[in-house]
Design a protein around this motif. Structure first.
Motif, PDB file in Angstrom:
ATOM      1  N   SER A 134       0.832  -1.209   0.000  1.00 16.21           N
ATOM      2  CA  SER A 134       0.000   0.000   0.000  1.00 16.21           C
ATOM      3  C   SER A 134       0.859   1.248   0.000  1.00 16.21           C
ATOM      4  O   SER A 134       0.561   2.228  -0.698  1.00 16.21           O
ATOM      5  CB  SER A 134      -0.931  -0.007   1.217  1.00 16.21           C
ATOM      6  OG  SER A 134      -1.858  -1.065   1.142  1.00 16.21           O
ATOM      7  N   ALA A 135       1.921   1.237   0.781  1.00 12.88           N
ATOM      8  CA  ALA A 135       2.836   2.379   0.803  1.00 12.88           C
ATOM      9  C   ALA A 135       3.509   2.553  -0.552  1.00 12.88           C
ATOM     10  O   ALA A 135       3.668   3.678  -1.046  1.00 12.88           O
ATOM     11  CB  ALA A 135       3.872   2.193   1.906  1.00 12.88           C
ATOM     12  N   ALA A 136       3.898   1.436  -1.178  1.00  4.91           N
ATOM     13  CA  ALA A 136       4.523   1.510  -2.497  1.00  4.91           C
ATOM     14  C   ALA A 136       3.563   2.105  -3.519  1.00  4.91           C
ATOM     15  O   ALA A 136       3.970   2.862  -4.412  1.00  4.91           O
ATOM     16  CB  ALA A 136       4.972   0.118  -2.935  1.00  4.91           C
ATOM     17  N   ALA A 137       2.269   1.783  -3.389  1.00  2.78           N
ATOM     18  CA  ALA A 137       1.269   2.259  -4.342  1.00  2.78           C
ATOM     19  C   ALA A 137       1.070   3.767  -4.277  1.00  2.78           C
ATOM     20  O   ALA A 137       0.494   4.358  -5.195  1.00  2.78           O
ATOM     21  CB  ALA A 137      -0.055   1.547  -4.107  1.00  2.78           C
ATOM     22  N   GLU A 138       1.541   4.397  -3.208  1.00  2.00           N
ATOM     23  CA  GLU A 138       1.477   5.854  -3.138  1.00  2.00           C
ATOM     24  C   GLU A 138       2.555   6.500  -4.001  1.00  2.00           C
ATOM     25  O   GLU A 138       2.498   7.692  -4.291  1.00  2.00           O
ATOM     26  CB  GLU A 138       1.636   6.302  -1.685  1.00  2.00           C
ATOM     27  CG  GLU A 138       0.502   5.827  -0.773  1.00  2.00           C
ATOM     28  CD  GLU A 138       0.718   6.241   0.673  1.00  2.00           C
ATOM     29  OE1 GLU A 138       1.735   6.920   0.946  1.00  2.00           O
ATOM     30  OE2 GLU A 138      -0.120   5.883   1.514  1.00  2.00           O
ATOM     31  N   THR A 139       3.531   5.692  -4.396  1.00  2.00           N
ATOM     32  CA  THR A 139       4.664   6.201  -5.166  1.00  2.00           C
ATOM     33  C   THR A 139       4.626   5.753  -6.622  1.00  2.00           C
ATOM     34  O   THR A 139       4.934   6.534  -7.527  1.00  2.00           O
ATOM     35  CB  THR A 139       5.987   5.724  -4.533  1.00  2.00           C
ATOM     36  OG1 THR A 139       6.015   6.123  -3.164  1.00  2.00           O
ATOM     37  CG2 THR A 139       7.188   6.288  -5.262  1.00  2.00           C
ATOM     38  N   VAL A 140       4.257   4.474  -6.838  1.00  2.00           N
ATOM     39  CA  VAL A 140       4.248   3.908  -8.188  1.00  2.00           C
ATOM     40  C   VAL A 140       2.975   3.082  -8.379  1.00  2.00           C
ATOM     41  O   VAL A 140       2.375   2.624  -7.399  1.00  2.00           O
ATOM     42  CB  VAL A 140       5.479   3.003  -8.431  1.00  2.00           C
ATOM     43  CG1 VAL A 140       6.764   3.791  -8.359  1.00  2.00           C
ATOM     44  CG2 VAL A 140       5.497   1.828  -7.462  1.00  2.00           C
ATOM     45  N   PRO A 141       2.554   2.854  -9.622  1.00  2.00           N
ATOM     46  CA  PRO A 141       1.426   1.944  -9.862  1.00  2.00           C
ATOM     47  C   PRO A 141       1.777   0.530  -9.414  1.00  2.00           C
ATOM     48  O   PRO A 141       2.836   0.001  -9.761  1.00  2.00           O
ATOM     49  CB  PRO A 141       1.229   2.017 -11.380  1.00  2.00           C
ATOM     50  CG  PRO A 141       1.824   3.318 -11.792  1.00  2.00           C
ATOM     51  CD  PRO A 141       2.998   3.535 -10.869  1.00  2.00           C
TER      52      PRO A 141
END
Length: 347
Positions: A174-181
């Motif tokens: 979820s945290a990664a999804a704030e940065t990349v698709p």
């Protein structure tokens, strides 16, 4: 990394003494056996590269893959990645299920490759060969480093899995999804747990995977479900597909895709053994359906496509989870004997 009661056999890199073919692996470090994984042997290697270039002819929406493991303890008899184990002079059956190659430094190597000035941040897919969340991931914990490296480098990625261990990393994803698709996919081929036990003996149950879908969606991530492989005359009735797609929709999946079984060399032999034991009356029928090669006849594939399209619309699952999780059924058209070479090789 600590293993209770482990047995370790150290091997020099390139030494074929441990197991035939392992001299082809880059930097074999050691062979590990532990009571926690009875009957399974892990061969830890130091990978020289992590990113794998997808051939230009493959019509998939990503150009790169990462595979932290070779071989898979899921033991799915139909898995079309089985043939890759023969490259190491290991068999595509028991060895594929029980001799697992672990790239213990894959996260570090990936981070280095992602820092190269030449890296253009193209989408990366995981789960295209063997499952990154198979049971071993609970011990080796390779995925957190991989996820972090991709996100910090600004690289979009997708994951296809049957492993409920993925729930452990949902906060990180979820945290990664704030940065990349970030795209998530879960494979659920059937609901009958008796069929599941014989066909996918090392995987979480269908019910557990439906719960994984719920958890992924609750974490704010899109989740596509891959309904594959659909087995002709075994799991392909309208009633079975309707029930499964209804449960997938109820779990909150963003969309679903339906594919028929295909039988590449390596998987074909092991699936035929399963068929002869559990469905001997269908052996001749399958021989006719797959007489053209690895892929089911055009007529069956077309019929399945029409029936499943109507059911997907009925359950509101015809939407796509995102560009990285499109699985085209074939570059040459539905049921083509050329076959869907661009499908993910999780099976």
């Amino acid at each position: 990394m600590r293993w209770a009661g482990q047995e370790v056999s150290d091997q020099a890199a390139g030494d074929p003494a441990a197991l035939p073919g392992l001299d082809r692996l880059n930097n074999l470090v050691r062979t590990v056996r532990t009571p926690e994984f009875a009957g399974i042997t892990f061969h830890e290697v130091l990978a020289r590269s992590a990113l794998n270039k997808v051939p230009a002819a493959s019509a998939v929406p990503f150009n790169w893959t990462v595979n932290p493991y070779r071989g898979c303890s899921h033991g799915c008899v139909y898995c079309f990645a089985r043939g890759t184990h023969t490259y190491l002079d290991l068999d595509a059956g028991d060895d594929f299920d029980r001799q697992i190659i672990v790239k213990i430094n894959v996260a570090e190597v990936l981070a280095r490759e992602l820092r190269r000035p030449s890296w253009t941040h193209e989408p990366v897919a995981l789960g295209t060969n063997t499952d990154p969340y198979q049971r071993a991931e609970g011990r080796y914990r390779l995925m957190p480093g991989i996820i972090t490296g991709l996100a910090e480098s600004g690289t979009p990625f997708s994951i296809l899995t049957k492993g409920t261990t993925a729930r452990r990393d949902l906060g990180l994803l979820s945290a990664a999804a704030e940065t990349v698709p970030v795209g998530m996919g879960v494979s659920i081929a059937l609901t009958d747990e008796t069929v599941h036990e014989a066909l996918e003996p090392g995987t979480p149950t269908p019910r557990a995977r439906l719960e994984l879908v719920r958890s992924i969606v609750a974490a704010g991530l899109p989740c596509q479900v891959l309904v594959a492989p659909v087995l002709p005359m075994i799991t392909d009735s309208d009633e079975q597909l309707d029930r499964l797609l209804g449960q997938i929709a109820a779990a909150g999946a963003t969309g679903a895709t339906v594919f028929a079984l295909h039988l590449r060399p390596g998987a074909r032999e092991w699936f035929w053994r399963y068929l002869s034991v559990h469905h001997p009356h269908l052996v001749d029928t399958y021989a006719k359906l797959y007489r053209g090669g690895s892929y089911v006849s055009r007529s069956f594939a077309t019929d399945l496509s029409h029936r499943s399209s109507a059911l997907l619309r009925r359950h509101g699952l015809q939407g796509r989870a995102g560009a990285m999780l499109r699985w085209p059924s074939s570059r040459a058209g539905p049921g083509s004997e050329a076959g869907p070479a661009d499908e993910p090789a999780l099976f």
